[in-house]
Design a protein around this motif. Sequence first.
Motif, PDB file in Angstrom:
ATOM      1  N   SER A   4      -2.060  -2.026  -3.973  1.00 43.36           N
ATOM      2  CA  SER A   4      -3.460  -2.452  -3.876  1.00 43.36           C
ATOM      3  C   SER A   4      -4.317  -1.368  -3.232  1.00 43.36           C
ATOM      4  CB  SER A   4      -3.569  -3.745  -3.079  1.00 43.36           C
ATOM      5  OG  SER A   4      -3.042  -3.582  -1.773  1.00 43.36           O
ATOM      6  N   THR A   5      -3.684  -0.476  -2.456  1.00 43.43           N
ATOM      7  CA  THR A   5      -4.394   0.651  -1.847  1.00 43.43           C
ATOM      8  C   THR A   5      -3.494   1.873  -1.865  1.00 43.43           C
ATOM      9  OG1 THR A   5      -3.626   0.158   0.411  1.00 43.43           O
ATOM     10  CG2 THR A   5      -5.696  -0.858  -0.287  1.00 43.43           C
ATOM     11  N   VAL A   6      -4.121   3.034  -1.981  1.00 43.90           N
ATOM     12  CA  VAL A   6      -3.422   4.317  -1.865  1.00 43.90           C
ATOM     13  C   VAL A   6      -4.297   5.197  -0.980  1.00 43.90           C
ATOM     14  CG1 VAL A   6      -2.402   6.282  -3.068  1.00 43.90           C
ATOM     15  CG2 VAL A   6      -2.535   4.052  -4.218  1.00 43.90           C
ATOM     16  N   PHE A   7      -3.674   5.847  -0.005  1.00 49.83           N
ATOM     17  CA  PHE A   7      -4.447   6.646   0.946  1.00 49.83           C
ATOM     18  C   PHE A   7      -3.759   8.000   1.112  1.00 49.83           C
ATOM     19  CE2 PHE A   7      -6.329   8.180   4.784  1.00 49.83           C
ATOM     20  CZ  PHE A   7      -7.532   7.499   4.961  1.00 49.83           C
ATOM     21  N   PHE A   8      -4.503   9.071   0.852  1.00 52.08           N
ATOM     22  CA  PHE A   8      -4.027  10.439   1.070  1.00 52.08           C
ATOM     23  C   PHE A   8      -4.603  10.905   2.404  1.00 52.08           C
ATOM     24  CE2 PHE A   8      -3.403   9.856  -3.348  1.00 52.08           C
ATOM     25  CZ  PHE A   8      -2.514  10.824  -3.822  1.00 52.08           C
ATOM     26  N   GLY A   9      -3.714  11.121   3.386  1.00 48.38           N
ATOM     27  CA  GLY A   9      -4.154  11.545   4.705  1.00 48.38           C
ATOM     28  C   GLY A   9      -3.469  12.830   5.112  1.00 48.38           C
ATOM     29  N   GLY A  10      -3.769  13.278   6.306  1.00 44.35           N
ATOM     30  CA  GLY A  10      -3.178  14.546   6.731  1.00 44.35           C
ATOM     31  C   GLY A  10      -3.348  14.809   8.199  1.00 44.35           C
ATOM     32  N   GLY A  11      -3.435  16.087   8.508  1.00 43.09           N
ATOM     33  CA  GLY A  11      -3.691  17.197   7.606  1.00 43.09           C
ATOM     34  C   GLY A  11      -4.983  17.108   6.840  1.00 43.09           C
ATOM     35  N   THR A  12      -5.069  17.990   5.884  1.00 45.07           N
ATOM     36  CA  THR A  12      -6.213  18.050   4.989  1.00 45.07           C
ATOM     37  C   THR A  12      -5.692  17.964   3.566  1.00 45.07           C
ATOM     38  OG1 THR A  12      -7.317  19.535   6.577  1.00 45.07           O
ATOM     39  CG2 THR A  12      -8.290  19.357   4.382  1.00 45.07           C
TER      40      THR A  12
ATOM     41  N   VAL B 132       5.061   2.410  -9.206  1.00 46.55           N
ATOM     42  CA  VAL B 132       4.864   1.053  -8.677  1.00 46.55           C
ATOM     43  C   VAL B 132       3.650   0.371  -9.281  1.00 46.55           C
ATOM     44  CG1 VAL B 132       6.001   1.612  -6.499  1.00 46.55           C
ATOM     45  CG2 VAL B 132       3.517   1.812  -6.664  1.00 46.55           C
ATOM     46  N   GLY B 133       2.795   1.164  -9.927  1.00 45.38           N
ATOM     47  CA  GLY B 133       1.599   0.611 -10.538  1.00 45.38           C
ATOM     48  C   GLY B 133       0.429   0.570  -9.576  1.00 45.38           C
ATOM     49  N   LEU B 134      -0.759   0.437 -10.114  1.00 47.61           N
ATOM     50  CA  LEU B 134      -1.977   0.276  -9.329  1.00 47.61           C
ATOM     51  C   LEU B 134      -2.598  -1.067  -9.684  1.00 47.61           C
ATOM     52  CD1 LEU B 134      -3.797   3.748  -9.479  1.00 47.61           C
ATOM     53  CD2 LEU B 134      -2.583   2.742  -7.537  1.00 47.61           C
ATOM     54  N   ALA B 135      -2.902  -1.857  -8.668  1.00 45.58           N
ATOM     55  CA  ALA B 135      -3.554  -3.144  -8.906  1.00 45.58           C
ATOM     56  C   ALA B 135      -4.950  -2.924  -9.475  1.00 45.58           C
ATOM     57  CB  ALA B 135      -3.628  -3.934  -7.606  1.00 45.58           C
ATOM     58  N   GLU B 136      -5.434  -3.902 -10.206  1.00 42.21           N
ATOM     59  CA  GLU B 136      -6.798  -3.814 -10.703  1.00 42.21           C
ATOM     60  C   GLU B 136      -7.758  -3.709  -9.523  1.00 42.21           C
ATOM     61  OE1 GLU B 136      -9.906  -6.308 -13.572  1.00 42.21           O
ATOM     62  OE2 GLU B 136      -7.843  -7.023 -13.254  1.00 42.21           O
ATOM     63  N   GLY B 137      -8.649  -2.743  -9.589  1.00 36.17           N
ATOM     64  CA  GLY B 137      -9.602  -2.546  -8.503  1.00 36.17           C
ATOM     65  C   GLY B 137      -8.994  -1.921  -7.265  1.00 36.17           C
ATOM     66  N   ALA B 138      -7.861  -1.242  -7.416  1.00 37.64           N
ATOM     67  CA  ALA B 138      -7.195  -0.629  -6.259  1.00 37.64           C
ATOM     68  C   ALA B 138      -8.130   0.356  -5.556  1.00 37.64           C
ATOM     69  CB  ALA B 138      -5.923   0.088  -6.696  1.00 37.64           C
ATOM     70  N   GLU B 139      -8.042   0.383  -4.240  1.00 29.73           N
ATOM     71  CA  GLU B 139      -8.787   1.345  -3.421  1.00 29.73           C
ATOM     72  C   GLU B 139      -7.930   2.603  -3.291  1.00 29.73           C
ATOM     73  OE1 GLU B 139     -10.653   0.381   0.689  1.00 29.73           O
ATOM     74  OE2 GLU B 139      -8.732   1.374   1.077  1.00 29.73           O
ATOM     75  N   VAL B 140      -8.476   3.748  -3.691  1.00 27.18           N
ATOM     76  CA  VAL B 140      -7.739   5.016  -3.649  1.00 27.18           C
ATOM     77  C   VAL B 140      -8.586   6.023  -2.875  1.00 27.18           C
ATOM     78  CG1 VAL B 140      -6.606   6.833  -4.958  1.00 27.18           C
ATOM     79  CG2 VAL B 140      -6.671   4.498  -5.879  1.00 27.18           C
ATOM     80  N   THR B 141      -8.122   6.393  -1.691  1.00 30.98           N
ATOM     81  CA  THR B 141      -8.896   7.213  -0.752  1.00 30.98           C
ATOM     82  C   THR B 141      -8.218   8.546  -0.512  1.00 30.98           C
ATOM     83  OG1 THR B 141      -9.589   5.202   0.420  1.00 30.98           O
ATOM     84  CG2 THR B 141      -9.868   7.287   1.586  1.00 30.98           C
TER      85      THR B 141
ATOM     86  N   GLY C  53       0.841  -1.191   0.000  1.00 30.53           N
ATOM     87  CA  GLY C  53       0.000   0.000   0.000  1.00 30.53           C
ATOM     88  C   GLY C  53       0.874   1.238   0.000  1.00 30.53           C
ATOM     89  N   MET C  54       0.319   2.355  -0.431  1.00 27.87           N
ATOM     90  CA  MET C  54       1.019   3.638  -0.415  1.00 27.87           C
ATOM     91  C   MET C  54       0.194   4.628   0.403  1.00 27.87           C
ATOM     92  SD  MET C  54       3.831   3.236  -2.293  1.00 27.87           S
ATOM     93  CE  MET C  54       4.352   4.925  -2.647  1.00 27.87           C
ATOM     94  N   TYR C  55       0.879   5.312   1.326  1.00 24.96           N
ATOM     95  CA  TYR C  55       0.240   6.356   2.114  1.00 24.96           C
ATOM     96  C   TYR C  55       0.935   7.668   1.782  1.00 24.96           C
ATOM     97  CZ  TYR C  55      -0.988   9.397   5.986  1.00 24.96           C
ATOM     98  OH  TYR C  55      -1.419  10.464   6.720  1.00 24.96           O
ATOM     99  N   LEU C  56       0.178   8.700   1.442  1.00 27.19           N
ATOM    100  CA  LEU C  56       0.744  10.012   1.129  1.00 27.19           C
ATOM    101  C   LEU C  56       0.220  11.018   2.143  1.00 27.19           C
ATOM    102  CD1 LEU C  56       0.032   8.492  -1.869  1.00 27.19           C
ATOM    103  CD2 LEU C  56       1.581  10.326  -2.527  1.00 27.19           C
ATOM    104  N   HIS C  57       1.151  11.533   2.951  1.00 27.08           N
ATOM    105  CA  HIS C  57       0.777  12.436   4.044  1.00 27.08           C
ATOM    106  C   HIS C  57       0.895  13.884   3.582  1.00 27.08           C
ATOM    107  CE1 HIS C  57       0.069  13.663   8.162  1.00 27.08           C
ATOM    108  NE2 HIS C  57       1.069  14.521   8.040  1.00 27.08           N
ATOM    109  N   VAL C  58      -0.239  14.561   3.543  1.00 31.51           N
ATOM    110  CA  VAL C  58      -0.291  15.976   3.155  1.00 31.51           C
ATOM    111  C   VAL C  58      -0.461  16.775   4.445  1.00 31.51           C
ATOM    112  CG1 VAL C  58      -1.469  17.705   1.774  1.00 31.51           C
ATOM    113  CG2 VAL C  58      -1.302  15.350   0.938  1.00 31.51           C
ATOM    114  N   PRO C  59       0.583  17.487   4.897  1.00 28.86           N
ATOM    115  CA  PRO C  59       0.598  17.970   6.282  1.00 28.86           C
ATOM    116  C   PRO C  59       0.004  19.361   6.495  1.00 28.86           C
ATOM    117  CG  PRO C  59       2.711  18.401   5.283  1.00 28.86           C
ATOM    118  CD  PRO C  59       1.861  17.738   4.221  1.00 28.86           C
ATOM    119  N   PHE C  60      -0.912  19.791   5.643  1.00 26.16           N
ATOM    120  CA  PHE C  60      -1.405  21.167   5.714  1.00 26.16           C
ATOM    121  C   PHE C  60      -2.831  21.221   6.249  1.00 26.16           C
ATOM    122  CE2 PHE C  60       1.326  20.839   1.841  1.00 26.16           C
ATOM    123  CZ  PHE C  60       2.457  21.401   2.415  1.00 26.16           C
ATOM    124  N   CYS C  61      -3.085  22.219   7.096  1.00 24.17           N
ATOM    125  CA  CYS C  61      -4.434  22.491   7.598  1.00 24.17           C
ATOM    126  C   CYS C  61      -4.664  23.994   7.609  1.00 24.17           C
ATOM    127  CB  CYS C  61      -4.617  21.942   9.010  1.00 24.17           C
ATOM    128  SG  CYS C  61      -4.928  20.163   9.071  1.00 24.17           S
TER     129      CYS C  61
END
Length: 408
Positions: free
Chosen positions: A90-98, A118-127, A31-39
Amino acid sequence: MPSALPIADPAPDDGLLPASVAGGAADRRLGMYLHVPFCRVRCGYCDFNTYTGDELRGAKRTDFAGQAIEEVRLAGRILAAAGLPERPASTVFFGGGTPTMLPVADLAAMLAAVRDTVGLAEGAEVTTEANPDSVDEADLAALAAAGFTRVSFGMQSAVPHVLATLDRTHDPERVPLVVRWARAAGLQVSLDLIYGTPGESLEDWRTSLTAAIAEQPDHVSAYALIVEDGTALARRIRAGLVPDPDDDLQAEQYDLADELLEAAGYRWYEVSNWARSDAYRSRHNLAYWTGEDWWGVGPGAHSHVGGVRWWNVKHPAAYGARITAGHSPAAGREVLDAETRALERVLLETRLADGMAIDRLAASGRAEVAGLIADGLVDGRAALAGRVVLTRPGRLLADAVVRRLTPA
């Protein structure tokens, strides 16, 4: 300000991982987590690694997407150098922050970098997480067009005085609007709630739950408020301006949440999370709870690959400087030994409705199961089938159950 990073070994400047991380990797998802640290403002209870405009001290929000993309590319090189097999995320999640404080074009570019690297799996969950007042109808449509599949709105409460205590800025009436827009865009919807806010009554909490359920989200998270040292809320409590959260009331509020959500067709799958069906469980969070691999991008983000855990420098300016210089942004890391991994497995898997296999416990832990059943904390029928599954009272005392299952 956010709490300090853990103390551990320094991370190598190039970020390279030991060859041991490749062991068993074909059986683990990435999985990939991308932390966006701004509010826009700092909520009084928040201890996350986030920054308002006057706290950036030289960092520029407009530079962030490019820096994050460089770390995604670094991740691709490091994972390949470690001998790991190619595994699309298989999953990508953008969190924060906002995250939605950034333009949708920036979020789309960051997601495209993951897809290209890295590619995205078929049916990947992207939040992506979003505040109700940080997106409009066009933003949500653009997110869906960019490949996002899911949005998690920080509703927290439907009661104005509770939102005010939490320093939340949105109008409760905004929530139905953003949910409708997200559904029209084809996005799955999760609503995040907080209970136990000082001054929040059981009826206030019922109001929030009823309002959330009325929107028929696919997923609901409900977290007990924890007062973290160093936050504005902690200072107000010490000064006697607001009362401490009431543990007994929080227990009643949890019971009410489970009752109302279950009656509305939701089922718990983790202590603080409910979904309309298994298809709407947060697959990204499940990867954390079941020990999969994930790479955390951004300031202060944590990663775990094959028993190696590391975390990035916290401040956006320090993060940007390391990325610009071509260095890994990792500040420290640790290689988890077998004992630590076993303890964490019990800590995390017992929080799940699927439970944990009893035969994975040490003998001393297995000997405690009968007593936990007698105390009403573990489901007896599930135990006969070979799994530790918490009852509702057990969920309220999950930490105590773990202590009994992992005696020294």
